[in-house]
Each structure stands twice: as C-alpha cells, then as structure tokens.
Write a protein that holds these residues in place. Structure first.
Motif, PDB file in Angstrom:
ATOM      1  N   PHE A   1      52.431   2.050 -28.549  1.00 22.52           N
ATOM      2  CA  PHE A   1      53.756   1.482 -28.258  1.00 22.52           C
ATOM      3  C   PHE A   1      53.572   0.053 -27.745  1.00 22.52           C
ATOM      4  O   PHE A   1      52.612  -0.234 -27.026  1.00 22.52           O
ATOM      5  CB  PHE A   1      54.496   2.275 -27.171  1.00 22.52           C
TER       6      PHE A   1
ATOM      7  N   PHE B   1      57.185  -0.765 -22.616  1.00 18.76           N
ATOM      8  CA  PHE B   1      57.748   0.397 -21.942  1.00 18.76           C
ATOM      9  C   PHE B   1      59.251   0.384 -22.158  1.00 18.76           C
ATOM     10  O   PHE B   1      59.862  -0.682 -22.253  1.00 18.76           O
ATOM     11  CB  PHE B   1      57.461   0.340 -20.437  1.00 18.76           C
ATOM     12  N   ARG B   2      59.862   1.569 -22.205  1.00 14.83           N
ATOM     13  CA  ARG B   2      61.314   1.642 -22.273  1.00 14.83           C
ATOM     14  C   ARG B   2      61.878   1.603 -20.861  1.00 14.83           C
ATOM     15  O   ARG B   2      61.133   1.774 -19.887  1.00 14.83           O
ATOM     16  CB  ARG B   2      61.733   2.939 -22.937  1.00 14.83           C
TER      17      ARG B   2
ATOM     18  N   GLN C   1      60.677   3.601 -17.644  1.00 15.07           N
ATOM     19  CA  GLN C   1      59.387   4.304 -17.809  1.00 15.07           C
ATOM     20  C   GLN C   1      58.338   3.723 -16.866  1.00 15.07           C
ATOM     21  O   GLN C   1      57.678   4.456 -16.131  1.00 15.07           O
ATOM     22  CB  GLN C   1      58.878   4.163 -19.258  1.00 15.07           C
TER      23      GLN C   1
ATOM     24  N   THR D   1      68.134  12.337 -23.310  1.00 22.48           N
ATOM     25  CA  THR D   1      67.312  12.963 -24.345  1.00 22.48           C
ATOM     26  C   THR D   1      66.759  11.875 -25.270  1.00 22.48           C
ATOM     27  O   THR D   1      67.493  10.975 -25.670  1.00 22.48           O
ATOM     28  CB  THR D   1      68.139  13.944 -25.211  1.00 22.48           C
ATOM     29  N   GLY D   2      65.495  12.000 -25.549  1.00 19.82           N
ATOM     30  CA  GLY D   2      64.873  11.018 -26.433  1.00 19.82           C
ATOM     31  C   GLY D   2      64.501   9.721 -25.730  1.00 19.82           C
ATOM     32  O   GLY D   2      64.056   8.768 -26.356  1.00 19.82           O
ATOM     33  N   GLY D   3      64.684   9.685 -24.408  1.00 24.24           N
ATOM     34  CA  GLY D   3      64.428   8.458 -23.654  1.00 24.24           C
ATOM     35  C   GLY D   3      62.956   8.140 -23.506  1.00 24.24           C
ATOM     36  O   GLY D   3      62.569   6.997 -23.265  1.00 24.24           O
TER      37      GLY D   3
ATOM     38  N   LYS E   1      60.494  10.650 -21.803  1.00 19.89           N
ATOM     39  CA  LYS E   1      60.033  11.166 -20.506  1.00 19.89           C
ATOM     40  C   LYS E   1      58.562  11.582 -20.557  1.00 19.89           C
ATOM     41  O   LYS E   1      57.848  11.436 -19.565  1.00 19.89           O
ATOM     42  CB  LYS E   1      60.906  12.372 -20.093  1.00 19.89           C
ATOM     43  N   SER E   2      58.113  12.082 -21.722  1.00 28.91           N
ATOM     44  CA  SER E   2      56.745  12.624 -21.773  1.00 28.91           C
ATOM     45  C   SER E   2      55.706  11.577 -21.385  1.00 28.91           C
ATOM     46  O   SER E   2      54.735  11.883 -20.698  1.00 28.91           O
ATOM     47  CB  SER E   2      56.429  13.139 -23.173  1.00 28.91           C
ATOM     48  N   LEU E   3      55.924  10.343 -21.848  1.00 31.75           N
ATOM     49  CA  LEU E   3      54.963   9.274 -21.562  1.00 31.75           C
ATOM     50  C   LEU E   3      54.761   9.095 -20.044  1.00 31.75           C
ATOM     51  O   LEU E   3      53.675   8.729 -19.599  1.00 31.75           O
ATOM     52  CB  LEU E   3      55.463   7.958 -22.172  1.00 31.75           C
TER      53      LEU E   3
ATOM     54  N   ASP F   1      63.343  16.291 -32.112  1.00 35.48           N
ATOM     55  CA  ASP F   1      63.111  14.844 -32.045  1.00 35.48           C
ATOM     56  C   ASP F   1      63.136  14.234 -33.442  1.00 35.48           C
ATOM     57  O   ASP F   1      62.137  13.731 -33.931  1.00 35.48           O
ATOM     58  CB  ASP F   1      61.765  14.594 -31.324  1.00 35.48           C
TER      59      ASP F   1
HETATM   60  N1  LIG Z   1      57.786   3.053 -24.875  1.00 29.59           N
HETATM   61  C1  LIG Z   1      58.095   3.613 -26.028  1.00 29.59           C
HETATM   62  N2  LIG Z   1      58.249   2.864 -27.138  1.00 29.59           N
HETATM   63  C2  LIG Z   1      58.585   3.431 -28.322  1.00 29.59           C
HETATM   64  N3  LIG Z   1      58.782   4.754 -28.520  1.00 29.59           N
HETATM   65  C3  LIG Z   1      58.650   5.556 -27.447  1.00 29.59           C
HETATM   66  C4  LIG Z   1      58.317   5.045 -26.155  1.00 29.59           C
HETATM   67  N4  LIG Z   1      58.258   6.075 -25.293  1.00 29.59           N
HETATM   68  C5  LIG Z   1      58.547   7.192 -26.016  1.00 29.59           C
HETATM   69  N5  LIG Z   1      58.783   6.886 -27.300  1.00 29.59           N
HETATM   70  C6  LIG Z   1      59.176   7.822 -28.401  1.00 29.59           C
HETATM   71  O1  LIG Z   1      60.482   8.325 -28.120  1.00 29.59           O
HETATM   72  C7  LIG Z   1      60.632   9.651 -28.621  1.00 29.59           C
HETATM   73  C8  LIG Z   1      61.168  10.552 -27.521  1.00 29.59           C
HETATM   74  O2  LIG Z   1      60.205  10.706 -26.519  1.00 29.59           O
HETATM   75  P1  LIG Z   1      60.115  12.045 -25.661  1.00 29.59           P
HETATM   76  O3  LIG Z   1      59.967  13.229 -26.568  1.00 29.59           O
HETATM   77  O4  LIG Z   1      59.118  11.848 -24.602  1.00 29.59           O
HETATM   78  O5  LIG Z   1      61.584  12.044 -25.105  1.00 29.59           O
HETATM   79  P2  LIG Z   1      62.204  12.948 -23.993  1.00 29.59           P
HETATM   80  O6  LIG Z   1      62.826  12.044 -23.015  1.00 29.59           O
HETATM   81  O7  LIG Z   1      61.177  13.925 -23.496  1.00 29.59           O
HETATM   82  O8  LIG Z   1      63.339  13.699 -24.840  1.00 29.59           O
HETATM   83  P3  LIG Z   1      63.890  15.195 -24.677  1.00 29.59           P
HETATM   84  O9  LIG Z   1      64.709  15.224 -23.444  1.00 29.59           O
HETATM   85  O10 LIG Z   1      64.707  15.385 -25.916  1.00 29.59           O
HETATM   86  O11 LIG Z   1      62.694  16.094 -24.638  1.00 29.59           O
HETATM   87  C9  LIG Z   1      59.264  10.075 -29.107  1.00 29.59           C
HETATM   88  O12 LIG Z   1      59.259   9.989 -30.502  1.00 29.59           O
HETATM   89  C10 LIG Z   1      58.305   9.072 -28.472  1.00 29.59           C
HETATM   90  O13 LIG Z   1      57.169   8.869 -29.267  1.00 29.59           O
END
Ligand SMILES: Nc1ncnc2c1ncn2[C@@H]1O[C@H](COP(=O)(O)OP(=O)(O)OP(=O)(O)O)[C@@H](O)[C@H]1O
Length: 608
Positions: free
Chosen positions: A86, A89-90, A93, A112-114, A116-118, A376
């Motif tokens: 990447f 950072f979003r 994050q 959702t999709g923000g 969070k896993s990172l 996703d």
């Molecule tokens: N900094 C970043 N730049 C670009 N893409 C990113 C970044 N961080 C995460 N992503 C992408 O965003 C998508 C969503 O990430 P993630 O699954 O962690 O979201 P989430 O917040 O856990 O969503 P949910 O609540 O649906 O589980 C993934 O495809 C991930 O690869």
C-alpha cells in the motif's frame, strides 16, 4: 359501646392503618424503583458524556499520533509498502497503529472496508512475540490467513475444528521464543471453552510473548449492539489475565452506548477511542415503497437487474431463510444469475456461491444476515433490502458492502409496513422492538436527509453538505414541503377499528386496509368512510406514520404457531389536526397546504 363493638372498631382502625401503611410502602417502593432507574440512566448519560469528551480529546491530540517521531516510524513506512504493497495509510489507520504500538488501549471505530485489519497486522510485525486476534467467524479467520500467507506473514488459528496435533504444535510455537508466529487467530468460543488455552496464554504472558490482543467485531460484547454473542463477555477474563498487554477493539458500527458497554466489559475505561469518518459519500441511500404483490416485487427487481444494473454486481438482503430461498428461486426462474446464501448452507456451498459472486458468474446474491462479515468485493453497485433491515446497525453495515471501490453505488430499502409488523411480531425483547422501530422511522421520514438520520443514530455530526444530494430526500430539493391533513383519515381508521370491535374482533393491517378500500368482509366496512384515492403502498406509509405518532398502535395476539400483529387505536387522540409531510405521488383528499404556498407547516408534535 360494649366490648365486642369496641374490639370491632379497634380492629377496623388497625386494618385502616395496615392499609395505609401498605399504600405508603407501595408508594415508597415505586418511588425507590423510579429513583434507581433515574440514577442508572444518569450514570449511563454521565459515562456517555465522558466518552464523548474522550473522543473529542482523542481528536484534539490525534495529530500527536500522526507524527513520524516514533522509534518504529521508518519501519512502519517500509513495511506498508514492501509487505502490504500500500502507498499510504488510510484515515486514522496510522494514529491507531502508533497508539497501540505505544501500548495504549484503543477502541477503533472504522466503517466496513475501512481497513481495520492492517491496524493489528502491521504492528504484529514490529513487536516481539505474537498478537492474539479474536474473530467471531472461522470463515473470516480463513480469509485473513490466506491473505497473510501471500504476504509471507506467519499466522495460525485454533478453533473447535482444529486437530489435537495442530493445537499442540501451535501451543509450542506460542511459548517458544524461537518461533516466528506473529498472529494467532482464535474464536471467542475457543477462549470461553478451553481452560488449557488460557493456561498456555498465561505462560506466554509471563514470558512476555503476548504483544497485544486485537478483538475484531468488538461490538459483539454488548447486548446493546445488534450482534451480541454470548462468548464475548469471556474476553473480560483474558483482559484480567493479560493485565499489562495493550488491547485493541475494532468495530464498524458502535453507538456510544455500545462503546460504553464494551469498555465496562473489557475494563477499558481509559482507552483511546478513535473514530474514522463514518460517511460513505459515494453511497446513494433511498427508500421505495415495496410493490404490494409478490409478482410486483419480482418484476421490479428483474427490471432493476436487467436495465439499471445490467452487468453490475449486487446483493439483495432478505430477513428469513425461507424468503431468501423463494426469492432466489423466483429470480432464477426469470433467468437472472443469482444464488441464495443463508446460514443453513454447508460451508462448501457457501464458499462456492461466494466465489461465483466474486468472479461475477452470479450477478447478485440473495442473502440473509449470514452473508455479512468479511465480504470484500470492491465493485458492488447495488444493495437492495427486499425486506426492511432489523436495525439501523444492519442497515448501515449491509448497505456499506456497496461501493467499496469509492465509485457510486445504490442502497435501496423496499418499505412495506407488513414486513415491519412481521419483524416486530418476531422480536423477543424490547431492545429488538425499539431497533425495528428506528428503521421504521428512517423509512417513513420525508424531510430529514437519510444520511443525517444514520449519523444521528450513530451519534456522529454530519453537515447537510456531507450528503451532497446523495439520498432520495436531499435529491428532491423541495424547499417548502407540502403537508397533508390526515385528521379525517385518522378518524376513519379509528371508526373502522371500532366497527370491528363491535364484533369483538381486531383488524390486522391487511384487514384494516381492505375495510378502508371497501373490500374484504362486508361487516368491517363503513359506508361513511370514504375509499382512499391513494395507492395501497401509500396507504401503508400513512398508517406507518400514524403508528409512529401514536394515533394507532400495535397489539400482539398469540396463537399456537405464531404471533399476529393487530392495528388498534393509539394513545394519541385523533381529534386535533393530524398532519403528515407529503410523499411523492401521494393523493390524499383535503390537501391542506399546497407545495410552495409559503406556509411553514409544522409536523404535529408527539403527544406522549
Ligand atoms: N492503506 C490502505 N491502502 C489501500 N488499501 C487498503 C489499505 N488498508 C486496507 N486496504 C484494503 O481495504 C480493504 C478492506 O480492508 P479490511 O478487510 O481490513 O477492512 P475492514 O475494516 O476490516 O472491513 P470489514 O469491517 O468489512 O471487515 C482490503 O481489500 C484491504 O486490502
């Protein structure tokens, strides 16, 4: 007075005294109950206020967490690019990562999709030892493990189906200082059930091997949330066992009350609460009246999928497995590429359907709530709620699966009052009923921006400009709204309800509407009640409005097999003027104020 009379009078006086004391006791008990509930409410409000202040304070100091002054700042940057590929950072994050690496407890609320896993995966690579990740679904864990394998990050999982030999291997790598294990995923059920795991974890803690605990979907701790899971409260035990380990709670939807509950349960009173922007500006929110017949609904969905969304991907949400199967079957019958997805499918079937939807073999999945966490797909262009969702949390979260690529996507709710009555009949608690009613309010609303209703619900502050005409209400751009006088309609409906009462009967919504439209059983009709000139879909909207304003009410009846909702007179008396904001295309007699006549008509305040 003889002795007998004296004794009788004495006894009567004492009985009076007992009665009066009993009354005093009952009054005192009632006053005590009221005072304690006021105290509880005040305590709750106080801690909500403290949370709000804490969020504000976190916001004030957020820039501190965004600086590049930390010992790990350079390493973070290179790992982001080299491991995760990447560029940036979003929003929030980086702040959350720096805070958790500084050993602060953090609650991160990110849509959702923000991403969070990172926020726990990246710090896991910096700290020695491993990060314990608690995730509610094994399927979610599998998805994460596949992604981590690609990044060559050592991760493992233990849950109910892990074999004994694998568990032993994992326990060894948890405790061994030489192990490369970085992330260990477990389900809350595993934590609640396995004493052995807890004892291994304690050993790891003593050996300083546990870097942090990340709890995904942390709102599942709270009974206030829409997704309470009974094993989540056990995480409080992990917290007391790993006293000095930083905790990171992650969720996409949490109101202040839910955050409050989570903090109490996990003893996170002094944590940082970081909230990422909640608004999804590319989503268009819309409520449409649901066609009155099954065929009408099918034709409507078919038209949408073959015209407006031709060749585009989507999700259609329903509330029950039966509805999900029958709707998918009917849509397939019209040659649409759809498949049902619900909790009773085998894991293999679920995977297959998910895969075929991801590669666009299926245009849409017809789904229950089971199609949720971990979805996703970036290019979902429409999410249709074929039945109104059960809560504002479900509405926000399920709609949020649309437009993850940032491009425009539509989030449509098909509103039918009958669907609401079914949900209300199936509710098993007052909390559930209240949640369904909040969705009803969202659907019946004619004036306030849909985004602002969602924002208010989640205690977010959004300006009207945040919507940017991306909801049906803001798009209409009606400067001076029209109001309709519902006084006569309210009286008519009350008369029909009384008429049925005369036969010792109550009316369901369908019977009430039939009687109103001079159809159905003759005995329920009244010649002096004018047949409405509006469509039945709008009639439902009017009745929904009168229910919310308490001119009508729901009375539940119980049979051996089901619960029936009857429409009865409400607490509010319909003698005064009852006004409702106009709905597009609604033709109600006795139009009181014409659109644009300049009179700032007001919605009648509730009388309760
Ligand atoms: N900094 C970043 N730049 C670009 N893409 C990113 C970044 N961080 C995460 N992503 C992408 O965003 C998508 C969503 O990430 P993630 O699954 O962690 O979201 P989430 O917040 O856990 O969503 P949910 O609540 O649906 O589980 C993934 O495809 C991930 O690869």
């Amino acid at each position: 007075m003889n002795e007998l009379e004296k004794a009788e009078s004495d006894c009567a006086k004492k009985a009076e005294l007992v009665k009066s004391l009993e009354k005093q006791l009952a009054d005192a008990k009632a006053a005590y109950a009221k005072a304690s509930s006021t105290l509880e409410e005040l305590k709750r409000l106080k801690s909500l206020e403290e949370n709000r202040k804490r969020i504000a304070l976190t916001e004030d100091t957020l820039s501190d967490w965004l600086e590049e002054k930390f010992p790990w700042s350079a390493q973070l940057k290179s790992l982001l690019k080299e491991k995760f590929k990447f560029d940036h950072f979003r929003a929030k994050q980086l702040a959350a990562i720096n805070a958790t690496l500084s050993k602060k407890d953090v609650l991160l609320v990110m849509p959702t999709g923000g991403g969070k896993s990172l926020v726990f995966q990246l710090p896991a690579l910096i700290d020695p030892g491993f990060t314990l990740v608690v995730t509610p679904l094994v399927s979610l864990i599998q998805d994460q493990l596949v992604a981590l394998e690609k990044f060559k990050i050592e991760a493992a999982t233990i849950h109910a189906s892990t074999s004994k030999s694998e568990i032993k291997e994992i326990y060894d790598s948890m405790t061994s200082k030489k192990s490369a294990l970085k992330l260990l995923y477990v389900t809350p059920e595993w934590i609640a059930r396995s004493k052995k795991f807890m004892s291994v974890l304690k050993k790891c803690y003593e050996a300083k091997r546990v870097a942090r605990v990340a709890i995904d979907e942390v709102h599942c701790c709270s009974t206030w949330g829409h997704d309470f899971r009974p094993d989540y409260p056990y995480l409080g035990l992990v917290r007391s066992l790993l006293e000095k380990v930083p905790f990171l709670g992650l969720t996409a939807t949490a109101t202040m009350s839910v955050l409050n509950d989570v903090q109490t349960m996990l003893n996170l009173e002094n944590c940082l609460i970081i909230t990422a922007p909640f608004n999804r500006p590319n989503l268009f929110y819309q409520v449409l009246p649901k066609p009155a017949t099954k065929d009408g609904v099918l034709n409507y969905l078919e038209k949408l999928m073959t015209e407006k969304y031709a060749g585009q991907s989507g999700i259609i949400y329903t509330n029950t497995i039966n509805e999900c199967i029958s709707l998918a079957t009917a849509l397939k019958g019209s040659n649409l590429r759809v498949a049902p997805f619900h909790a009773q499918l085998e894991p293999e079937q679920k995977k297959k359907i998910h895969r075929k939807w991801l590669d666009n073999t299926y245009q849409a999945v017809v789904a229950t709530v089971a199609f949720g966490m971990g979805i996703d797909k970036p290019d979902v262009r429409f999410v249709i709620h074929h039945v109104i969702p059960r809560s504002m949390e479900s509405l926000y979260q399920e709609s949020g699966r649309a437009g993850r690529d940032g491009k425009r996507a539509d989030c449509i709710v098909l509103f039918s009052l009958n669907d609401y009555l079914k949900i209300s009949a199936m509710s098993t608690s007052l909390v559930e009923e209240k949640k369904a009613q909040q969705v009803l309010e969202y659907c019946v609303e004619r004036l306030r921006c849909r985004r602002s209703i969602i924002a208010t619900y989640f205690e977010q502050v959004w300006e009207t400009s945040d919507c940017n005409k991306m909801c049906d209400i803001c798009k209409r751009d009606v400067k001076i709204p029209a109001y309709y006088d519902l006084t006569q309609i309210c009286k008519d409906l009350h008369s029909l309800i009384d008429q049925a009462k005369g036969f010792d009967e109550k009316l369901t919504l369908i019977k009430l509407i039939d009687a109103w439209y001079q159809a159905g059983l003759k005995k329920f009709r009244l010649s002096n009640v004018e047949k409405p000139k509006m469509s039945k879909e709008h009639a439902e909207l009017v009745i929904a409005f009168l229910l919310l304003e308490k001119y009508l009410a729901i009375d539940k009846g119980y049979t051996m097999y089901s619960t029936v909702s009857y429409i009865v007179k409400g607490r509010a008396v319909g003698d005064e003027k009852v006004e409702m904001l106009a709905s597009d295309g609604m033709k109600i007699p006795k139009r009181l104020k014409e659109e644009g006549d300049g009179s700032p008509a007001k919605k009648k305040p509730r009388t309760d």
